[in-house]
Design a protein around this motif. Structure first.
Motif, PDB file in Angstrom:
ATOM      1  N   GLY A 104      -8.442 -15.547   5.059  1.00 22.60           N
ATOM      2  CA  GLY A 104      -9.234 -14.706   4.171  1.00 22.60           C
ATOM      3  C   GLY A 104     -10.016 -15.500   3.142  1.00 22.60           C
ATOM      4  N   GLY A 105     -10.656 -14.764   2.251  1.00 25.15           N
ATOM      5  CA  GLY A 105     -11.465 -15.392   1.207  1.00 25.15           C
ATOM      6  C   GLY A 105     -10.768 -15.397  -0.132  1.00 25.15           C
ATOM      7  N   ALA A 106     -11.456 -15.914  -1.129  1.00 26.00           N
ATOM      8  CA  ALA A 106     -10.876 -16.031  -2.472  1.00 26.00           C
ATOM      9  C   ALA A 106     -10.530 -14.659  -3.054  1.00 26.00           C
ATOM     10  N   THR A 107     -11.311 -13.645  -2.726  1.00 25.25           N
ATOM     11  CA  THR A 107     -11.040 -12.313  -3.270  1.00 25.25           C
ATOM     12  C   THR A 107      -9.818 -11.669  -2.627  1.00 25.25           C
ATOM     13  N   ASP A 108      -9.396 -12.177  -1.480  1.00 25.31           N
ATOM     14  CA  ASP A 108      -8.209 -11.637  -0.809  1.00 25.31           C
ATOM     15  C   ASP A 108      -6.921 -12.274  -1.307  1.00 25.31           C
ATOM     16  N   ALA A 109      -7.013 -13.484  -1.823  1.00 18.68           N
ATOM     17  CA  ALA A 109      -5.816 -14.233  -2.216  1.00 18.68           C
ATOM     18  C   ALA A 109      -5.201 -13.673  -3.496  1.00 18.68           C
ATOM     19  N   PRO A 110      -3.880 -13.738  -3.605  1.00 18.44           N
ATOM     20  CA  PRO A 110      -3.238 -13.338  -4.865  1.00 18.44           C
ATOM     21  C   PRO A 110      -3.677 -14.248  -5.999  1.00 18.44           C
ATOM     22  N   GLY A 111      -3.517 -13.787  -7.231  1.00 17.84           N
ATOM     23  CA  GLY A 111      -3.908 -14.575  -8.382  1.00 17.84           C
ATOM     24  C   GLY A 111      -3.211 -15.922  -8.425  1.00 17.84           C
ATOM     25  N   GLY A 112      -3.971 -16.971  -8.692  1.00 16.22           N
ATOM     26  CA  GLY A 112      -3.411 -18.307  -8.785  1.00 16.22           C
ATOM     27  C   GLY A 112      -3.299 -19.031  -7.466  1.00 16.22           C
ATOM     28  N   GLU A 113      -3.715 -18.416  -6.365  1.00 16.67           N
ATOM     29  CA  GLU A 113      -3.642 -19.066  -5.054  1.00 16.67           C
ATOM     30  C   GLU A 113      -5.026 -19.166  -4.434  1.00 16.67           C
ATOM     31  N   SER A 114      -5.213 -20.210  -3.659  1.00 19.20           N
ATOM     32  CA  SER A 114      -6.453 -20.408  -2.918  1.00 19.20           C
ATOM     33  C   SER A 114      -6.134 -20.373  -1.428  1.00 19.20           C
ATOM     34  N   PRO A 115      -6.876 -19.604  -0.642  1.00 15.63           N
ATOM     35  CA  PRO A 115      -6.562 -19.514   0.781  1.00 15.63           C
ATOM     36  C   PRO A 115      -6.862 -20.820   1.507  1.00 15.63           C
ATOM     37  N   PRO A 116      -5.991 -21.249   2.405  1.00 12.21           N
ATOM     38  CA  PRO A 116      -6.289 -22.418   3.234  1.00 12.21           C
ATOM     39  C   PRO A 116      -7.495 -22.143   4.125  1.00 12.21           C
ATOM     40  N   ALA A 117      -8.065 -23.189   4.659  1.00 17.48           N
ATOM     41  CA  ALA A 117      -9.194 -23.041   5.577  1.00 17.48           C
ATOM     42  C   ALA A 117      -8.715 -22.424   6.890  1.00 17.48           C
ATOM     43  N   PRO A 118      -9.554 -21.624   7.539  1.00 18.63           N
ATOM     44  CA  PRO A 118      -9.171 -21.065   8.839  1.00 18.63           C
ATOM     45  C   PRO A 118      -8.849 -22.181   9.824  1.00 18.63           C
ATOM     46  N   ARG A 119      -7.955 -21.896  10.747  1.00 20.67           N
ATOM     47  CA  ARG A 119      -7.621 -22.895  11.747  1.00 20.67           C
ATOM     48  C   ARG A 119      -7.174 -22.225  13.034  1.00 20.67           C
ATOM     49  N   THR A 120      -7.149 -23.011  14.103  1.00 19.30           N
ATOM     50  CA  THR A 120      -6.703 -22.517  15.401  1.00 19.30           C
ATOM     51  C   THR A 120      -5.641 -23.448  15.956  1.00 19.30           C
ATOM     52  N   ALA A 121      -4.917 -22.959  16.940  1.00 16.35           N
ATOM     53  CA  ALA A 121      -3.866 -23.766  17.558  1.00 16.35           C
ATOM     54  C   ALA A 121      -3.638 -23.259  18.978  1.00 16.35           C
ATOM     55  N   CYS A 122      -2.983 -24.078  19.766  1.00 17.23           N
ATOM     56  CA  CYS A 122      -2.617 -23.702  21.125  1.00 17.23           C
ATOM     57  C   CYS A 122      -1.125 -23.980  21.285  1.00 17.23           C
ATOM     58  N   ALA A 123      -0.341 -22.923  21.375  1.00 16.65           N
ATOM     59  CA  ALA A 123       1.111 -23.063  21.478  1.00 16.65           C
ATOM     60  C   ALA A 123       1.535 -23.196  22.942  1.00 16.65           C
TER      61      ALA A 123
END
Length: 217
Positions: A104-123
């Protein structure tokens, strides 16, 4: 009398509209998606129950969204399995599941937290591994509440779990969904005019209108 009936009907409609519950602003939570037919489809089963097939693509999005499942915010990235798992060779007796994580973006994050960058993975997991096991393989640590609701992926957010937000974007009394983050709910808001007082007003105005009609005769 027709005039009086019209006045009463109109006032009743206004009273009902005023008393109708207002929609809650939303919840801050992780929604669960599956890539299907070229787009993200809301996942009806929870991650602990759903068992993805080999070649599946699952998406997770953290955002402030209405608590209605299909109306939640979707992952921004596309779910191209061939591209996401291109660097992960297939293994005998195992399955590959691609995962898209959108914090998500900065407006989605709780106060005092910054969202990590989006990422992908293959399990690469056992054939009967659930979506929760897939997620635990590629994005630990996970955090759940006492009811088994997924609260955090890769440690984000640090606190809170599907917090309900008020109109100003702040947590409203710490309320949150108790069944799942996809159950539709509304937050009632009382009308500006009490129902009893409103009905009394309707009666008074209606009687006055009827008197005027009789007086004109």
């Amino acid at each position: 009398m027709r005039f009086a009936a019209g006045v009463i009907t109109g006032l009743l409609i206004l009273l009902v509209l005023a008393a109708a519950p207002a929609q809650a602003a939303g919840y801050r939570y992780w929604s669960f998606w599956q890539w299907s037919a070229g787009g993200w489809a809301y996942q009806q089963q929870g991650p602990a129950v759903h068992v993805p097939a080999d070649g599946a693509v699952e998406g997770w999005r953290f955002a402030v969204s209405p608590d209605g499942g299909r109306d939640a915010a979707r992952p921004a990235a596309a779910g191209d399995f061939a591209a996401l798992c291109a660097g992960t060779p297939a293994q005998d007796g195992r399955k590959r599941v691609a995962v898209v994580l959108d914090f998500g973006g900065a407006t989605d994050a709780p106060g005092g937290e910054s969202p990590p960058a989006p990422r992908t993975a293959c399990a690469v997991v056992a054939p009967r591994a659930s979506s929760a096991e897939v997620l635990a393989t590629v994005a630990p640590p996970l955090r759940y509440d006492g009811n088994g609701l997924l609260c955090a992926i890769a440690g984000f957010p640090r606190a809170g779990c599907a917090d309900q937000l008020g109109a100003a974007g702040a947590p409203a009394g710490g309320e949150r969904p108790t069944e799942s983050a996809s159950a539709a709910r509304t937050s009632p808001s009382g009308p500006a005019l009490g129902v009893g007082a409103g009905l009394a007003l309707v009666v008074v105005l209606g009687a006055g209108a009827a008197w005027q009609v009789r007086h004109r005769r």
